[in-house]
Design a protein around this motif. Structure first.
Motif, PDB file in Angstrom:
ATOM      1  N   LYS A  22      43.509  60.627  32.926  1.00 16.20           N
ATOM      2  CA  LYS A  22      42.950  60.690  34.275  1.00 16.20           C
ATOM      3  C   LYS A  22      42.059  59.473  34.546  1.00 16.20           C
ATOM      4  O   LYS A  22      42.111  58.882  35.622  1.00 16.20           O
ATOM      5  CB  LYS A  22      42.150  61.986  34.442  1.00 16.20           C
ATOM      6  N   HIS A  23      41.283  59.084  33.550  1.00 21.60           N
ATOM      7  CA  HIS A  23      40.406  57.923  33.701  1.00 21.60           C
ATOM      8  C   HIS A  23      41.221  56.632  33.866  1.00 21.60           C
ATOM      9  O   HIS A  23      40.956  55.837  34.761  1.00 21.60           O
ATOM     10  CB  HIS A  23      39.488  57.816  32.483  1.00 21.60           C
ATOM     11  N   PHE A  24      42.206  56.432  32.995  1.00 23.40           N
ATOM     12  CA  PHE A  24      43.004  55.207  33.053  1.00 23.40           C
ATOM     13  C   PHE A  24      43.859  55.142  34.322  1.00 23.40           C
ATOM     14  O   PHE A  24      44.205  54.061  34.785  1.00 23.40           O
ATOM     15  CB  PHE A  24      43.897  55.080  31.819  1.00 23.40           C
ATOM     16  N   ALA A  25      44.198  56.290  34.897  1.00 23.25           N
ATOM     17  CA  ALA A  25      45.054  56.334  36.087  1.00 23.25           C
ATOM     18  C   ALA A  25      44.398  55.654  37.297  1.00 23.25           C
ATOM     19  O   ALA A  25      45.080  55.318  38.256  1.00 23.25           O
ATOM     20  CB  ALA A  25      45.423  57.772  36.434  1.00 23.25           C
ATOM     21  N   VAL A  30      50.031  55.750  34.769  1.00 20.54           N
ATOM     22  CA  VAL A  30      49.865  56.811  33.776  1.00 20.54           C
ATOM     23  C   VAL A  30      50.755  57.988  34.148  1.00 20.54           C
ATOM     24  O   VAL A  30      50.896  58.324  35.322  1.00 20.54           O
ATOM     25  CB  VAL A  30      48.387  57.284  33.724  1.00 20.54           C
ATOM     26  N   ASP A  31      51.329  58.608  33.136  1.00 24.13           N
ATOM     27  CA  ASP A  31      52.103  59.834  33.320  1.00 24.13           C
ATOM     28  C   ASP A  31      51.652  60.799  32.239  1.00 24.13           C
ATOM     29  O   ASP A  31      51.665  60.447  31.055  1.00 24.13           O
ATOM     30  CB  ASP A  31      53.607  59.532  33.207  1.00 24.13           C
ATOM     31  N   SER A  35      49.993  68.240  27.231  1.00 18.34           N
ATOM     32  CA  SER A  35      50.354  68.010  25.828  1.00 18.34           C
ATOM     33  C   SER A  35      50.812  66.591  25.507  1.00 18.34           C
ATOM     34  O   SER A  35      50.922  66.240  24.329  1.00 18.34           O
ATOM     35  CB  SER A  35      51.438  68.994  25.401  1.00 18.34           C
ATOM     36  N   GLN A  36      51.071  65.765  26.517  1.00 22.14           N
ATOM     37  CA  GLN A  36      51.502  64.399  26.231  1.00 22.14           C
ATOM     38  C   GLN A  36      51.160  63.472  27.390  1.00 22.14           C
ATOM     39  O   GLN A  36      51.015  63.914  28.524  1.00 22.14           O
ATOM     40  CB  GLN A  36      52.991  64.334  25.933  1.00 22.14           C
ATOM     41  N   GLY A  37      51.024  62.198  27.058  1.00 22.80           N
ATOM     42  CA  GLY A  37      50.696  61.225  28.085  1.00 22.80           C
ATOM     43  C   GLY A  37      51.191  59.843  27.711  1.00 22.80           C
ATOM     44  O   GLY A  37      51.383  59.539  26.531  1.00 22.80           O
ATOM     45  N   LYS A  38      51.403  59.016  28.724  1.00 25.26           N
ATOM     46  CA  LYS A  38      51.823  57.633  28.524  1.00 25.26           C
ATOM     47  C   LYS A  38      50.993  56.758  29.455  1.00 25.26           C
ATOM     48  O   LYS A  38      50.923  57.003  30.658  1.00 25.26           O
ATOM     49  CB  LYS A  38      53.305  57.450  28.843  1.00 25.26           C
ATOM     50  N   VAL A  39      50.341  55.748  28.865  1.00 23.76           N
ATOM     51  CA  VAL A  39      49.512  54.818  29.621  1.00 23.76           C
ATOM     52  C   VAL A  39      50.118  53.429  29.486  1.00 23.76           C
ATOM     53  O   VAL A  39      50.369  52.963  28.376  1.00 23.76           O
ATOM     54  CB  VAL A  39      48.066  54.807  29.088  1.00 23.76           C
ATOM     55  N   ASP A  40      50.372  52.785  30.615  1.00 21.23           N
ATOM     56  CA  ASP A  40      50.966  51.441  30.632  1.00 21.23           C
ATOM     57  C   ASP A  40      49.881  50.418  30.961  1.00 21.23           C
ATOM     58  O   ASP A  40      49.663  50.085  32.119  1.00 21.23           O
ATOM     59  CB  ASP A  40      52.092  51.361  31.667  1.00 21.23           C
ATOM     60  N   GLY A  44      49.794  46.401  26.746  1.00 23.98           N
ATOM     61  CA  GLY A  44      50.520  47.274  25.832  1.00 23.98           C
ATOM     62  C   GLY A  44      50.602  48.687  26.363  1.00 23.98           C
ATOM     63  O   GLY A  44      50.002  49.020  27.380  1.00 23.98           O
ATOM     64  N   ASP A  45      51.361  49.508  25.664  1.00 28.87           N
ATOM     65  CA  ASP A  45      51.547  50.902  26.065  1.00 28.87           C
ATOM     66  C   ASP A  45      50.963  51.830  25.005  1.00 28.87           C
ATOM     67  O   ASP A  45      50.989  51.517  23.813  1.00 28.87           O
ATOM     68  CB  ASP A  45      53.035  51.228  26.207  1.00 28.87           C
ATOM     69  N   CYS A  46      50.464  52.972  25.447  1.00 30.65           N
ATOM     70  CA  CYS A  46      49.956  53.980  24.521  1.00 30.65           C
ATOM     71  C   CYS A  46      50.577  55.330  24.864  1.00 30.65           C
ATOM     72  O   CYS A  46      50.563  55.755  26.025  1.00 30.65           O
ATOM     73  CB  CYS A  46      48.443  54.078  24.586  1.00 30.65           C
ATOM     74  N   LEU A  47      51.125  55.967  23.852  1.00 37.74           N
ATOM     75  CA  LEU A  47      51.659  57.319  23.977  1.00 37.74           C
ATOM     76  C   LEU A  47      50.698  58.264  23.277  1.00 37.74           C
ATOM     77  O   LEU A  47      50.218  57.965  22.173  1.00 37.74           O
ATOM     78  CB  LEU A  47      53.037  57.419  23.327  1.00 37.74           C
TER      79      LEU A  47
END
Length: 93
Positions: A22-25, A30-31, A35-40, A44-47
């Motif tokens: 929510k913060h990075f969005a 961000v999606d 239970s899971q998230g993906k930050v672009d 770089g990307d973080c899962l």
């Protein structure tokens, strides 16, 4: 692509995953769900995956510097959000 992974033991994994996403969005794509998230990030990307006992974070980037930056951003923000627990974050490359 270079990759690293950290598994943080916590009973609040879903809460932290959602707070981080929510913060990075506010600044990047961000999606996520509970239970899971993906930050672009631009660097770089973080899962992220949350279960009852841990938060698993996997970062991928093109260079060592970008990977280190992704790890630092996650470390810094998780330390702020989980200040009561003082999580131990150990990245495995």
């Amino acid at each position: 692509m270079l990759q690293s992974k950290a598994v943080i033991a916590t009973e609040h994994a879903s809460k932290y995953l959602q707070q981080l996403c929510k913060h990075f969005a506010h600044k990047v794509s961000v999606d996520y769900d509970a239970s899971q998230g993906k930050v672009d990030f631009p660097f770089g990307d973080c899962l992220m995956r949350a279960d009852e006992t841990s938060l698993t974070i996997e970062c991928a980037a093109k260079t060592d510097e970008e990977l280190a930056r992704a790890q630092h951003v996650i470390d810094d923000h998780l330390a702020r959000f989980a200040w009561r627990e003082k999580p131990q974050i150990a990245w495995n490359v």
